[in-house]
Design a protein around this motif. Structure first.
Motif, PDB file in Angstrom:
ATOM      1  N   ARG A 134       0.829  -1.203   0.000  1.00 57.60           N
ATOM      2  CA  ARG A 134       0.000   0.000   0.000  1.00 57.60           C
ATOM      3  C   ARG A 134       0.866   1.258   0.000  1.00 57.60           C
ATOM      4  N   ALA A 135       2.005   1.196   0.662  1.00 60.35           N
ATOM      5  CA  ALA A 135       2.934   2.328   0.673  1.00 60.35           C
ATOM      6  C   ALA A 135       3.416   2.637  -0.740  1.00 60.35           C
ATOM      7  N   VAL A 136       3.770   1.614  -1.489  1.00 57.20           N
ATOM      8  CA  VAL A 136       4.219   1.808  -2.868  1.00 57.20           C
ATOM      9  C   VAL A 136       3.076   2.382  -3.701  1.00 57.20           C
ATOM     10  N   SER A 137       1.874   1.915  -3.495  1.00 57.34           N
ATOM     11  CA  SER A 137       0.717   2.432  -4.230  1.00 57.34           C
ATOM     12  C   SER A 137       0.533   3.923  -3.986  1.00 57.34           C
ATOM     13  N   VAL A 138       0.603   4.339  -2.742  1.00 56.30           N
ATOM     14  CA  VAL A 138       0.455   5.757  -2.404  1.00 56.30           C
ATOM     15  C   VAL A 138       1.575   6.577  -3.051  1.00 56.30           C
ATOM     16  N   ALA A 139       2.799   6.083  -2.955  1.00 55.20           N
ATOM     17  CA  ALA A 139       3.941   6.806  -3.528  1.00 55.20           C
ATOM     18  C   ALA A 139       3.821   6.918  -5.048  1.00 55.20           C
ATOM     19  N   LEU A 140       3.435   5.835  -5.705  1.00 57.09           N
ATOM     20  CA  LEU A 140       3.293   5.875  -7.162  1.00 57.09           C
ATOM     21  C   LEU A 140       2.159   6.797  -7.603  1.00 57.09           C
ATOM     22  N   THR A 141       1.081   6.803  -6.863  1.00 53.55           N
ATOM     23  CA  THR A 141      -0.035   7.690  -7.180  1.00 53.55           C
ATOM     24  C   THR A 141       0.390   9.152  -7.096  1.00 53.55           C
ATOM     25  N   HIS A 146       3.709  13.615 -12.192  1.00 56.89           N
ATOM     26  CA  HIS A 146       4.949  14.335 -12.462  1.00 56.89           C
ATOM     27  C   HIS A 146       5.799  13.672 -13.548  1.00 56.89           C
ATOM     28  N   LEU A 147       5.360  12.519 -14.031  1.00 56.51           N
ATOM     29  CA  LEU A 147       6.131  11.787 -15.028  1.00 56.51           C
ATOM     30  C   LEU A 147       5.941  12.386 -16.424  1.00 56.51           C
ATOM     31  N   ARG A 152      -0.482   7.315 -17.111  1.00 55.34           N
ATOM     32  CA  ARG A 152      -1.680   6.470 -17.035  1.00 55.34           C
ATOM     33  C   ARG A 152      -1.319   5.059 -16.581  1.00 55.34           C
ATOM     34  N   SER A 153      -0.241   4.504 -17.104  1.00 56.29           N
ATOM     35  CA  SER A 153       0.179   3.152 -16.724  1.00 56.29           C
ATOM     36  C   SER A 153       0.534   3.079 -15.243  1.00 56.29           C
ATOM     37  N   VAL A 154       1.303   4.041 -14.791  1.00 64.15           N
ATOM     38  CA  VAL A 154       1.715   4.040 -13.385  1.00 64.15           C
ATOM     39  C   VAL A 154       0.499   4.207 -12.472  1.00 64.15           C
ATOM     40  N   MET A 155      -0.435   5.072 -12.859  1.00 60.76           N
ATOM     41  CA  MET A 155      -1.664   5.220 -12.068  1.00 60.76           C
ATOM     42  C   MET A 155      -2.431   3.905 -12.017  1.00 60.76           C
ATOM     43  N   GLY A 156      -2.497   3.204 -13.149  1.00 57.82           N
ATOM     44  CA  GLY A 156      -3.172   1.913 -13.201  1.00 57.82           C
ATOM     45  C   GLY A 156      -2.505   0.890 -12.296  1.00 57.82           C
ATOM     46  N   TYR A 157      -1.178   0.830 -12.359  1.00 55.76           N
ATOM     47  CA  TYR A 157      -0.455  -0.110 -11.501  1.00 55.76           C
ATOM     48  C   TYR A 157      -0.633   0.226 -10.021  1.00 55.76           C
ATOM     49  N   ALA A 158      -0.629   1.520  -9.709  1.00 55.33           N
ATOM     50  CA  ALA A 158      -0.824   1.933  -8.325  1.00 55.33           C
ATOM     51  C   ALA A 158      -2.211   1.514  -7.818  1.00 55.33           C
ATOM     52  N   ALA A 159      -3.225   1.704  -8.668  1.00 60.01           N
ATOM     53  CA  ALA A 159      -4.578   1.283  -8.299  1.00 60.01           C
ATOM     54  C   ALA A 159      -4.664  -0.230  -8.129  1.00 60.01           C
TER      55      ALA A 159
END
Length: 164
Positions: A134-141, A146-147, A152-159
């Motif tokens: 969950r920590a990684v998800s919050v950080a990636l979100t 800023h990327l 979109r891909s990173v947001m999807g992976y975070a979700a």
């Protein structure tokens, strides 16, 4: 001595923070001296005193000062900073549930300042609480907007991580 020019006072406080030659005890003493100019119960004075102790590793001394500063009323930016710093202090004291609750409440405030900073400390607190996914998800979100590419891909992976 009463403060007649708050900006000048803040500049003197900032100079203490920027002086890398000071020991932790010297920084605390100088911040405390400046804080007395505002008064012992002034929210900004409490915030600066808490920060000096926190940065010196004196979390148990910093915690009540942060709480009083927030209770006494800080502007939005300082309130967000005080909340983040208090949550970090609580995390260091092993009180991760309280830290997460503070960070979540601040994030949900209308127009909350420092959203990325809140996310960073939420991620750290989740990792300390034993929830690294969950920590990684919050950080990636927080990072994704800023990327340059792959937002979109990173947001999807975070979700996806958050839903597991």
């Amino acid at each position: 001595m009463a403060v007649t020019d708050f900006d000048q006072w803040q500049a003197r406080v900032d100079a203490v923070w920027q002086d890398r030659a000071l020991s932790a005890d010297e920084r605390i003493a100088r911040i405390d001296a400046l804080a007395t100019e505002l008064g012992d119960d002034h929210p900004v004075s409490l915030f600066e005193r808490a920060g000096a102790r926190d940065s010196a590793g004196r979390e148990s001394e910093a915690e009540p000062l942060y709480r009083r500063a927030i209770e006494r009323g800080l502007d939005d930016r300082r309130r967000a900073r005080a909340t983040i710093q208090l949550a970090s202090t609580l995390r260091n004291l092993g009180e991760t549930d309280d830290a997460l609750a503070l960070l979540d409440a601040e994030r949900q405030r209308s127009g909350a300042e420092l959203r990325d900073e809140l996310a960073a400390f939420t991620a750290l607190t989740l990792a300390s609480a034993g929830d690294p996914v969950r920590a990684v998800s919050v950080a990636l979100t927080a990072l994704a907007p800023h990327l340059t590419f792959y937002t979109r891909s990173v947001m999807g992976y975070a979700a996806e991580l958050a839903s597991d």
